[in-house]
Design a protein around this motif. Structure first.
Motif, PDB file in Angstrom:
ATOM      1  N   SER A  10      60.064   8.338  78.359  1.00 32.72           N
ATOM      2  CA  SER A  10      58.780   8.434  79.071  1.00 32.72           C
ATOM      3  C   SER A  10      58.848   7.740  80.434  1.00 32.72           C
ATOM      4  O   SER A  10      57.880   7.100  80.864  1.00 32.72           O
ATOM      5  CB  SER A  10      57.645   7.844  78.222  1.00 32.72           C
ATOM      6  OG  SER A  10      57.480   8.581  77.031  1.00 32.72           O
ATOM      7  N   HIS A  21      53.275  16.893  88.226  1.00 28.53           N
ATOM      8  CA  HIS A  21      51.965  16.267  88.294  1.00 28.53           C
ATOM      9  C   HIS A  21      51.670  15.902  89.744  1.00 28.53           C
ATOM     10  O   HIS A  21      52.587  15.781  90.564  1.00 28.53           O
ATOM     11  CB  HIS A  21      51.920  15.026  87.407  1.00 28.53           C
ATOM     12  CG  HIS A  21      52.169  15.315  85.958  1.00 28.53           C
ATOM     13  ND1 HIS A  21      53.421  15.252  85.390  1.00 28.53           N
ATOM     14  CD2 HIS A  21      51.326  15.698  84.969  1.00 28.53           C
ATOM     15  CE1 HIS A  21      53.339  15.575  84.105  1.00 28.53           C
ATOM     16  NE2 HIS A  21      52.091  15.847  83.823  1.00 28.53           N
ATOM     17  N   THR A  26      48.868  10.216  87.720  1.00 26.63           N
ATOM     18  CA  THR A  26      48.596  11.342  86.829  1.00 26.63           C
ATOM     19  C   THR A  26      49.734  11.528  85.836  1.00 26.63           C
ATOM     20  O   THR A  26      49.515  11.787  84.645  1.00 26.63           O
ATOM     21  CB  THR A  26      48.395  12.628  87.645  1.00 26.63           C
ATOM     22  OG1 THR A  26      47.348  12.426  88.595  1.00 26.63           O
ATOM     23  CG2 THR A  26      48.031  13.790  86.740  1.00 26.63           C
ATOM     24  N   ARG A  27      50.965  11.369  86.328  1.00 26.37           N
ATOM     25  CA  ARG A  27      52.124  11.500  85.441  1.00 26.37           C
ATOM     26  C   ARG A  27      52.131  10.399  84.392  1.00 26.37           C
ATOM     27  O   ARG A  27      52.390  10.660  83.209  1.00 26.37           O
ATOM     28  CB  ARG A  27      53.409  11.466  86.257  1.00 26.37           C
ATOM     29  CG  ARG A  27      54.675  11.405  85.410  1.00 26.37           C
ATOM     30  CD  ARG A  27      55.864  11.954  86.133  1.00 26.37           C
ATOM     31  NE  ARG A  27      55.733  13.394  86.327  1.00 26.37           N
ATOM     32  CZ  ARG A  27      56.565  14.134  87.048  1.00 26.37           C
ATOM     33  NH1 ARG A  27      57.587  13.566  87.647  1.00 26.37           N
ATOM     34  NH2 ARG A  27      56.382  15.430  87.174  1.00 26.37           N
ATOM     35  N   TYR A  30      49.688  11.059  81.660  1.00 26.99           N
ATOM     36  CA  TYR A  30      50.190  12.065  80.730  1.00 26.99           C
ATOM     37  C   TYR A  30      51.255  11.477  79.805  1.00 26.99           C
ATOM     38  O   TYR A  30      51.189  11.628  78.573  1.00 26.99           O
ATOM     39  CB  TYR A  30      50.775  13.240  81.511  1.00 26.99           C
ATOM     40  CG  TYR A  30      51.638  14.159  80.674  1.00 26.99           C
ATOM     41  CD1 TYR A  30      51.082  15.035  79.752  1.00 26.99           C
ATOM     42  CD2 TYR A  30      53.034  14.132  80.802  1.00 26.99           C
ATOM     43  CE1 TYR A  30      51.880  15.856  78.973  1.00 26.99           C
ATOM     44  CE2 TYR A  30      53.832  14.949  80.026  1.00 26.99           C
ATOM     45  CZ  TYR A  30      53.251  15.807  79.115  1.00 26.99           C
ATOM     46  OH  TYR A  30      54.054  16.614  78.341  1.00 26.99           O
ATOM     47  N   ALA A  33      49.853   8.766  77.222  1.00 30.43           N
ATOM     48  CA  ALA A  33      48.736   9.112  76.340  1.00 30.43           C
ATOM     49  C   ALA A  33      49.112   8.749  74.906  1.00 30.43           C
ATOM     50  O   ALA A  33      50.233   9.019  74.460  1.00 30.43           O
ATOM     51  CB  ALA A  33      48.423  10.599  76.444  1.00 30.43           C
ATOM     52  N   ARG A  36      50.812  11.383  72.638  1.00 24.12           N
ATOM     53  CA  ARG A  36      52.155  11.749  73.071  1.00 24.12           C
ATOM     54  C   ARG A  36      53.146  10.638  72.755  1.00 24.12           C
ATOM     55  O   ARG A  36      54.240  10.894  72.236  1.00 24.12           O
ATOM     56  CB  ARG A  36      52.175  12.057  74.563  1.00 24.12           C
ATOM     57  CG  ARG A  36      53.550  12.517  75.044  1.00 24.12           C
ATOM     58  CD  ARG A  36      53.632  12.672  76.554  1.00 24.12           C
ATOM     59  NE  ARG A  36      54.945  13.177  76.927  1.00 24.12           N
ATOM     60  CZ  ARG A  36      56.044  12.429  77.025  1.00 24.12           C
ATOM     61  NH1 ARG A  36      55.987  11.133  76.757  1.00 24.12           N
ATOM     62  NH2 ARG A  36      57.204  12.956  77.366  1.00 24.12           N
ATOM     63  N   HIS A 225      55.353  18.250  72.450  1.00 24.40           N
ATOM     64  CA  HIS A 225      55.416  17.564  73.731  1.00 24.40           C
ATOM     65  C   HIS A 225      56.761  17.718  74.433  1.00 24.40           C
ATOM     66  O   HIS A 225      57.048  16.993  75.374  1.00 24.40           O
ATOM     67  CB  HIS A 225      55.074  16.082  73.562  1.00 24.40           C
ATOM     68  CG  HIS A 225      53.612  15.849  73.298  1.00 24.40           C
ATOM     69  ND1 HIS A 225      53.111  15.629  72.025  1.00 24.40           N
ATOM     70  CD2 HIS A 225      52.544  15.820  74.130  1.00 24.40           C
ATOM     71  CE1 HIS A 225      51.805  15.459  72.092  1.00 24.40           C
ATOM     72  NE2 HIS A 225      51.433  15.574  73.346  1.00 24.40           N
ATOM     73  N   ASP A 227      59.067  18.800  77.181  1.00 26.18           N
ATOM     74  CA  ASP A 227      58.733  19.140  78.564  1.00 26.18           C
ATOM     75  C   ASP A 227      58.812  20.649  78.785  1.00 26.18           C
ATOM     76  O   ASP A 227      57.971  21.250  79.452  1.00 26.18           O
ATOM     77  CB  ASP A 227      59.695  18.410  79.511  1.00 26.18           C
ATOM     78  CG  ASP A 227      59.393  18.688  80.977  1.00 26.18           C
ATOM     79  OD1 ASP A 227      58.202  18.664  81.359  1.00 26.18           O
ATOM     80  OD2 ASP A 227      60.331  18.929  81.735  1.00 26.18           O
ATOM     81  N   GLN A 230      55.630  22.931  77.805  1.00 30.07           N
ATOM     82  CA  GLN A 230      54.302  22.730  78.363  1.00 30.07           C
ATOM     83  C   GLN A 230      53.820  23.915  79.196  1.00 30.07           C
ATOM     84  O   GLN A 230      52.673  23.961  79.620  1.00 30.07           O
ATOM     85  CB  GLN A 230      54.279  21.453  79.216  1.00 30.07           C
ATOM     86  CG  GLN A 230      54.651  20.200  78.431  1.00 30.07           C
ATOM     87  CD  GLN A 230      53.870  20.069  77.132  1.00 30.07           C
ATOM     88  OE1 GLN A 230      52.642  20.070  77.140  1.00 30.07           O
ATOM     89  NE2 GLN A 230      54.576  19.962  76.011  1.00 30.07           N
TER      90      GLN A 230
END
Length: 266
Positions: A10, A21, A26-27, A30, A33, A36, A225, A227, A230
């Protein structure tokens, strides 16, 4: 010859994701979270770590790249899971250009005067318990090729796509070349480029590569999740559930215990 693996747990890199993102905040929102992170930890514990802990050749370094902004409780949980893997080193970096940061982290762990074998490893994937030993053997077998080239790629293309859940493991064998898992690169002394400087499915454009298909060498994790999952056009993959023989193979080949999987995902 050093063997170094890199796992990005992560890490909020600039670039390096198929889904982009707008900014770092914002990244991070995500990546961090709760739902996730919980899934990442479960896959890391159930799928990724067992095979690394059971390597028949324990002489390797496993770098786990995290962001300096990883929540403290997540950092503590990660440290706890890695206590049984003495080869692991957690490396924290602020957000930065994906390839440059990964290269710096790998080279900081290297003795640049020595040749190096490097592999990337996602936190929901697994390699067979003899991966490091097999990689060393393959590197010795192509010593003359390595002597003529700064970089040489290795790819074990037979393995499994798998999805763990509370009932066990759904999985199917596949032969998929240059998929990024059980893929490695020999780097000559003094060369600063790393395995993370190249797209895993493009290394054959930049160096000679050797491929092997003789036995399963990886498990490619399949989950909500990923990548690569998505994007809206990606369709679900139906996987059959492993029977007793399949579960036994996963225990023997990857040290993945279906009972442990059931406990972790219950």
């Amino acid at each position: 010859m050093q063997v170094i693996g890199l796992c990005r747990f992560s890490y909020p890199a600039e670039g390096g994701f198929q889904v982009e993102h707008d900014d770092a905040a914002t990244r991070e929102a995500y990546l961090f979270a709760p739902a996730r992170l919980e899934e990442r930890f479960r896959h890391f514990e159930a799928i990724c770590l067992p095979g690394l802990k059971a390597q028949s050749d324990p002489d390797f370094i496993f770098l786990v790249l995290v962001g300096t902004s990883l929540p403290p409780d997540a950092r503590e949980r990660l440290e706890g899971l890695l206590e049984g893997l003495p080869q692991a080193r957690i490396v924290a970096r602020p957000p930065g250009p994906h390839r440059a940061v990964c290269q710096e982290v790998i080279n900081a762990a290297r003795d640049m005067a020595l040749p190096c074998l490097q592999f990337r490893h996602d936190d929901d994937d697994a390699v067979a318990v003899d991966f490091v030993a097999t990689l060393r053997e393959a590197a010795r077998d192509v010593a003359s090729l390595r002597a003529r080239h700064r970089l040489v790629g290795f790819d074990w293309n037979r393995g499994y796509v798998a999805r763990p859940d509370a009932q066990g493991i759904c999985a199917e064998e596949t032969v998929t070349p240059y998929w990024g898992v059980a893929e490695a690169m020999a780097v000559a002394p003094g060369v600063k480029q790393s395995t993370m400087n190249f797209g895993h499915n493009k290394i054959m454009r930049f160096m000679p590569t050797v491929t092997f298909t003789d036995r399963p060498m990886y498990v490619r994790g399949h989950n909500e999740h990923n990548d690569s999952r998505q994007k809206k056009h990606v369709k679900p993959v139906a996987l059959p559930r492993l029977d007793g023989d399949g579960e036994a193979l996963f225990r023997e080949r990857f040290a993945i215990d279906a009972d442990q999987v059931r406990r972790i995902f219950a």
